[in-house]
Design a protein around this motif. Structure first.
Motif, PDB file in Angstrom:
ATOM      1  N   SER A   1      29.679  71.994 -25.640  1.00 12.56           N
ATOM      2  CA  SER A   1      29.568  72.345 -27.065  1.00 12.56           C
ATOM      3  C   SER A   1      29.411  73.838 -27.328  1.00 12.56           C
ATOM      4  O   SER A   1      29.821  74.323 -28.389  1.00 12.56           O
TER       5      SER A   1
ATOM      6  N   VAL B   1      31.290  65.790 -27.334  1.00 12.23           N
ATOM      7  CA  VAL B   1      30.497  65.040 -26.363  1.00 12.23           C
ATOM      8  C   VAL B   1      30.728  65.620 -24.974  1.00 12.23           C
ATOM      9  O   VAL B   1      31.849  65.980 -24.617  1.00 12.23           O
TER      10      VAL B   1
ATOM     11  N   ASN C   1      29.119  64.064 -22.095  1.00 12.35           N
ATOM     12  CA  ASN C   1      28.868  63.053 -21.063  1.00 12.35           C
ATOM     13  C   ASN C   1      28.922  61.655 -21.665  1.00 12.35           C
ATOM     14  O   ASN C   1      29.016  61.497 -22.895  1.00 12.35           O
TER      15      ASN C   1
ATOM     16  N   SER D   1      26.585  59.348 -21.875  1.00 13.15           N
ATOM     17  CA  SER D   1      25.421  59.013 -22.704  1.00 13.15           C
ATOM     18  C   SER D   1      25.625  59.444 -24.148  1.00 13.15           C
ATOM     19  O   SER D   1      25.302  58.699 -25.087  1.00 13.15           O
ATOM     20  N   GLN D   2      26.171  60.634 -24.337  1.00  8.91           N
ATOM     21  CA  GLN D   2      26.438  61.117 -25.690  1.00  8.91           C
ATOM     22  C   GLN D   2      27.519  60.286 -26.360  1.00  8.91           C
ATOM     23  O   GLN D   2      27.457  60.020 -27.565  1.00  8.91           O
TER      24      GLN D   2
ATOM     25  N   GLU E   1      26.296  57.063 -27.917  1.00 11.05           N
ATOM     26  CA  GLU E   1      25.512  57.214 -29.149  1.00 11.05           C
ATOM     27  C   GLU E   1      26.374  57.349 -30.400  1.00 11.05           C
ATOM     28  O   GLU E   1      25.869  57.313 -31.523  1.00 11.05           O
TER      29      GLU E   1
END
Length: 279
Positions: A118, A136, A138, A140-141, A144
């Protein structure tokens, strides 16, 4: 030591060479300032400084009549220019293509998802061309992210191919329609493929490139993930006797793989190759 240096893993990529050639040529006519580091390699930036190409961190610091946009691009408003200042666009063509594509997809109603770092200048630049994109870095992001009717997944041009695919697969459950475009540049894909091959054949791998270089960091990470003992250096001066001994010990009677980031000067790579080969 027996050193293996694939041709695809040597020196500058097309976009970096193009940017360096452009500003070097223009600097012969007068002082050039670059908004940010033209490329992420300290040796290159230092040489450019000696050639009259100076780095500034913000538009407020511009004092010359010529300012260059880095190979990574810049926020959209920078391309509009400044009063009485010539703006030289050194953005990599692959990044330019990505800027254009995210703008088109945003207009078509897609929620644009950019896989990348980012805070990286390229991602900051590309994001400014889209309408409220999501970045994003990874899985995990990605997990979400909420539900959107249409999602378009694109990538920072120097990202990890496997990560891009994994995130795209995860996002299929977050939309009715997913458009996936692999926007990783040709040079990055070739280097990553060669690196994975080297790491599977050589117990020791040396990666040469700037500490802030995203594509160099990716090569280092991929090599470690593949199981090779990996050494990341910026230049030949870091090859101490202790490090050379460790590389030799790890490699045994096998080979040592050598790869470079896309903004590493060819001369630097050859110097490292020479030192490793003669040890």
């Amino acid at each position: 030591m027996r050193v293996v240096l694939p041709e695809a893993c040597q020196g500058f990529c097309f976009g970096v060479k193009r940017a360096i050639d452009e500003v070097t040529s223009i600097s012969k006519t007068g002082e050039v300032q670059v908004l940010g580091h033209l490329v992420h390699n300290p040796q290159v930036v230092e040489q450019l400084e000696r050639d009259g190409v100076h780095t500034v961190e913000s538009p407020e610091q511009i004092t010359s009549g010529i300012v260059a946009i880095t190979a990574h691009g810049a926020p959209k408003e920078i391309y509009d220019g400044f009063p009485n200042i010539r703006v030289v666009d050194c953005t990599c063509p692959f990044v330019k293509r990505l800027q254009k594509r995210v703008a088109e997809l945003s207009e078509e109603g897609y929620k644009v998802i950019i896989v990348g770092d980012s805070h990286h200048p390229e991602v900051v630049s590309v994001s400014s061309f889209a309408i409220e994109p999501i970045v994003v870095g990874n899985i995990s992001q990605a997990m979400e992210i909420g539900f959107f009717k249409k999602i378009a997944v694109l990538s920072q041009t120097t990202q990890d191919t496997s990560l891009l695919r994994d995130i795209a697969c995860e996002l299929t459950g977050h939309t009715d329609l997913l458009l996936f475009e692999n926007t990783i540049c040709t040079s990055t894909r070739e280097r990553q493929a060669q690196l994975l091959d080297l790491a599977s054949r050589c117990k020791a791998v040396v990666v040469v490139g700037g500490r802030v270089s995203a594509n160099t960091k990716r090569l280092y990470q991929l090599s470690k993930q593949k199981g090779a003992q990996t050494f990341w250096i910026e230049g030949p001066e870091e090859l101490s006797c202790d490090m050379l001994a460790r590389i030799k010990t790890v490699s045994g009677n096998g080979c040592v793989g050598l790869v470079s980031g896309a903004s590493t000067p060819p001369s630097t790579v050859l110097q490292v190759f020479s030192i490793l080969s003669s040890y």
